[in-house]
Design a protein around this motif. Structure first.
Motif, PDB file in Angstrom:
ATOM      1  N   THR A 114       0.829  -1.204   0.000  1.00  0.00           N
ATOM      2  CA  THR A 114       0.000   0.000   0.000  1.00  0.00           C
ATOM      3  C   THR A 114       0.863   1.253   0.000  1.00  0.00           C
ATOM      4  N   HIS A 115       1.983   1.210   0.704  1.00  0.00           N
ATOM      5  CA  HIS A 115       2.902   2.357   0.757  1.00  0.00           C
ATOM      6  C   HIS A 115       3.533   2.616  -0.612  1.00  0.00           C
ATOM      7  N   THR A 116       4.010   1.559  -1.271  1.00  0.00           N
ATOM      8  CA  THR A 116       4.627   1.753  -2.584  1.00  0.00           C
ATOM      9  C   THR A 116       3.605   2.228  -3.612  1.00  0.00           C
ATOM     10  N   ALA A 117       2.371   1.725  -3.510  1.00  0.00           N
ATOM     11  CA  ALA A 117       1.321   2.160  -4.436  1.00  0.00           C
ATOM     12  C   ALA A 117       1.041   3.648  -4.277  1.00  0.00           C
ATOM     13  N   GLY A 118       1.013   4.121  -3.032  1.00  0.00           N
ATOM     14  CA  GLY A 118       0.756   5.535  -2.795  1.00  0.00           C
ATOM     15  C   GLY A 118       1.869   6.424  -3.285  1.00  0.00           C
ATOM     16  N   THR A 119       3.115   5.977  -3.127  1.00  0.00           N
ATOM     17  CA  THR A 119       4.245   6.764  -3.615  1.00  0.00           C
ATOM     18  C   THR A 119       4.166   6.935  -5.127  1.00  0.00           C
ATOM     19  N   ALA A 120       3.792   5.881  -5.820  1.00  0.00           N
ATOM     20  CA  ALA A 120       3.711   5.949  -7.285  1.00  0.00           C
ATOM     21  C   ALA A 120       2.446   6.637  -7.766  1.00  0.00           C
ATOM     22  N   GLY A 121       1.309   6.403  -7.089  1.00  0.00           N
ATOM     23  CA  GLY A 121       0.058   6.859  -7.683  1.00  0.00           C
ATOM     24  C   GLY A 121      -1.069   7.208  -6.746  1.00  0.00           C
ATOM     25  N   ALA A 122      -0.794   7.722  -5.543  1.00  0.00           N
ATOM     26  CA  ALA A 122      -1.875   8.175  -4.670  1.00  0.00           C
ATOM     27  C   ALA A 122      -2.671   9.286  -5.365  1.00  0.00           C
ATOM     28  N   VAL A 123      -3.944   9.379  -5.002  1.00  0.00           N
ATOM     29  CA  VAL A 123      -4.798  10.424  -5.586  1.00  0.00           C
ATOM     30  C   VAL A 123      -4.251  11.784  -5.173  1.00  0.00           C
ATOM     31  N   THR A 124      -4.026  12.642  -6.146  1.00  0.00           N
ATOM     32  CA  THR A 124      -3.355  13.922  -5.936  1.00  0.00           C
ATOM     33  C   THR A 124      -4.297  15.080  -6.226  1.00  0.00           C
ATOM     34  N   ASN A 125      -4.134  16.145  -5.450  1.00  0.00           N
ATOM     35  CA  ASN A 125      -4.939  17.358  -5.590  1.00  0.00           C
ATOM     36  C   ASN A 125      -6.402  17.113  -5.200  1.00  0.00           C
ATOM     37  N   ASN A 126      -6.605  16.298  -4.154  1.00  0.00           N
ATOM     38  CA  ASN A 126      -7.958  15.986  -3.688  1.00  0.00           C
ATOM     39  C   ASN A 126      -8.219  16.475  -2.269  1.00  0.00           C
TER      40      ASN A 126
END
Length: 573
Positions: free
Chosen positions: A273-285
């Motif tokens: 979950t941590h690596t997924a967020g670093t690459a592609g967490a929802v941004t500008n929300n």
């Protein structure tokens, strides 16, 4: 500025032993690049294919297979993987274990089953993909040594290679320090890069092959991949890819369509979950964290071991799934030192041929990857990533070496998180090359969004050649920090050549493969330019240790266009 690079000894079975005593140095200078935006000259560096791995790792029937047990990988009991010879009828036989060669080994070790490893790869695939159709797993008692079985199978003529199968350790280093927020973006000029490209403006998919991803996380869900060819929850494999209802990815540990982490594996699930967020967490929300890719699509794949936390057992099956289902970038934040695997390199080659760039963590042992290799980061076609802090110092844990391509911030990285025992813990700081790797994977998504027609090689080289050198801040590791720390802005705005060594050939005077005193040695070096055309390239061969007397040490390459390969020949005594 003049740029140097060293050539590294090959791991090929056939080589000149005494060459290991000679450090060869190539010097590149005085070249101009057509359409090179800044005019900055780039270093010519050796690509990993020859220094770290020959095409099949090692020859049949040789002992190195037994050395694998000494690495950080864990042998998976009761199974080995084989690849049959391409022209062998065994690959199509209804009962391949009944063939004389395999039957004898099967009887000796009581092998109970031989199963296709990738049964869903269509026969219509181009020839370069057919290696996967020739791969099988053989199953036997968990009390029998897999290395012994593999070595016995390796002697069967119909077998191209036989190897144990491994589980790989994750590469995070827990860090409870919460004094900083997401300073990694300033370190790599991400804010300026986002004015040029954002993942949400393209259709780039980043696969997270890891220990499971909380795809329902408040700061991930909107960016999770959706398999449009699959009808949700109808119990049918609508797209005929071999995976039923895989709408959001796949869980290889449980063989189902929920790629979340397993409740009994908190480290795996938190890590993925941590690596997924670093690459592609929802941004500008207005919620939680941002990601470098600014809303690229995330394909979660749980490749963990079914009964073991902190381990990845199905990483290479996950890579195949990602490549087959359209992932542009595949992040692998796991690995181990050891010897190369023919099976694993075949999988990497498959993903590369499918157009997927694999980005992998370089390891957390503060070790020199040039000496031992670290896999999968050290395989051909992989963009390997070491870690820095936000001040461009090498992270104390990070591996180093010429063979590592780039570095990126991986110390005290804040990202999304999952904890089965604490549902309120949605975010956490972690450190490791595991954190640096998805940052580069997300950057690759930005570059791919801006340049959708880039090949895998071009994408990898664009990130590498636009990195900022950090040797001056890390004098102890000078010349061992790859191309430097990635720069997101430069990766999106600068252009230039990328000339790399892709092969070497040696001819000794006696033509017997043995270097004798006073014998003339001819060295032919192959160079490929992956990016902008370059002209007037001067290459020089030097020996550091004084063992070699170089008689022809300079060569000039008048022009290398993008995609071209050319040769330069040198000689020494």
């Amino acid at each position: 500025m003049t740029h140097y690079f060293r050539s590294l000894p090959s791991r090929r079975k056939k080589f000149f032993p005494s060459l290991l005593l000679i450090s060869l140095l190539f010097l590149l200078s005085q070249f101009s690049a057509s359409n090179a935006g800044t005019g900055v000259r780039k270093a010519v560096t050796p690509q990993k294919q020859s220094p770290l791995l020959s095409p099949l790792g090692y020859a049949k029937g040789t002992a190195p297979i037994a050395l694998a047990a000494k690495s950080g990988r864990t042998l998976i009991p009761g199974v080995v993987v084989v690849r049959m010879q391409k022209d062998s009828r065994l690959g199509k036989a209804a009962f391949p274990l009944q063939s004389p060669g395999l039957a004898a080994v099967a009887a000796q070790y009581n092998i109970s089953a031989m199963r296709p490893l990738f049964p869903n790869i269509p026969d219509s695939r181009p020839a370069r993909f057919h290696g996967l159709k020739e791969m099988y797993t053989l199953h036997f008692s968990e009390h029998i040594d897999p290395i012994e079985v593999a070595m016995a199978l390796d002697g069967v003529p119909e077998v191209l290679y036989a190897e144990p199968k491994y589980a790989y350790p994750l590469l995070a280093v827990p860090d409870d320090s919460l004094y900083s927020q997401m300073q990694q973006f300033q370190a790599i000029s991400a804010e300026l890069a986002w004015d040029i490209a954002r993942g949400e403006n393209g259709d780039v998919v980043i696969a997270i092959v890891d220990g499971g991803t909380d795809w329902q996380h408040e700061d991930l869900n909107a960016n999770i991949w959706n398999n449009a060819d699959e009808v949700p929850d109808n119990g049918v494999d609508d797209d005929n890819n071999g995976y039923v209802d895989d709408v959001r990815g796949w869980n290889f540990a449980r063989r189902n369509n929920d790629p979340s982490g397993l409740s009994g594996q908190p480290v795996n699930g938190g890590h993925g979950t941590h690596t997924a967020g670093t690459a592609g967490a929802v941004t500008n929300n207005k919620l939680g964290v941002a990601s470098i890719s600014w809303n690229a699509t995330i394909m979660p794949i749980n490749a963990s071991a079914g009964q073991q936390d902190r381990a990845i057992q199905y990483g290479f099956e996950g890579i195949v799934y990602a490549a087959e289902n359209g992932a542009d970038i595949i992040n692998c934040s796991w690995g181990s030192p050891g010897i190369p695997s023919s099976f694993e390199q075949d999988i990497i080659d498959f993903a590369y041929a499918k157009g997927s760039l694999i980005v992998a963590a370089a390891g957390n042992d503060n070790a020199n990857n040039d000496l031992t290799g670290f896999f999968p980061a050290s395989y051909n076609h992989v963009l390997s990533v070491g870690s820095t802090n936000n001040a461009d110092r090498k992270s104390s844990f990070s591996n180093y070496g010429i063979s590592i391509d780039v570095f990126a911030p991986g110390s005290s990285i804040l990202s999304t998180y999952w904890s089965p025992s604490d549902s309120s813990r949605k975010y956490a700081f972690n450190s490791g090359t595991s954190m640096a790797s998805p940052l580069v994977a997300g950057l690759a998504a930005l570059v791919k969004t801006k340049n959708p027609d880039m090949t895998v090689d071009q994408l990898r080289e664009q990130i590498r050649t636009t990195s900022d050198p950090i040797d001056a801040l890390n004098s102890r590791y000078a010349d061992s920090l790859g191309a430097g720390r990635v720069n997101a802005l430069k990766a999106l705005t600068e252009s230039g050549p990328s000339v790399r060594i892709v092969g070497t050939r040696f001819i000794d005077g006696g033509a017997n493969g043995i270097i004798n005193a006073g014998e003339n040695i001819e060295v032919t070096v192959l160079f490929t330019n992956y990016l902008s055309p370059v002209s007037d390239v001067s290459v020089e061969l030097r020996a550091f240790d004084g063992v070699a007397d170089i008689s022809v040490k300079q060569a000039t390459i008048s022009q290398i266009n993008s995609g071209d390969t050319t040769a330069a020949t040198f000689s020494f005594l």
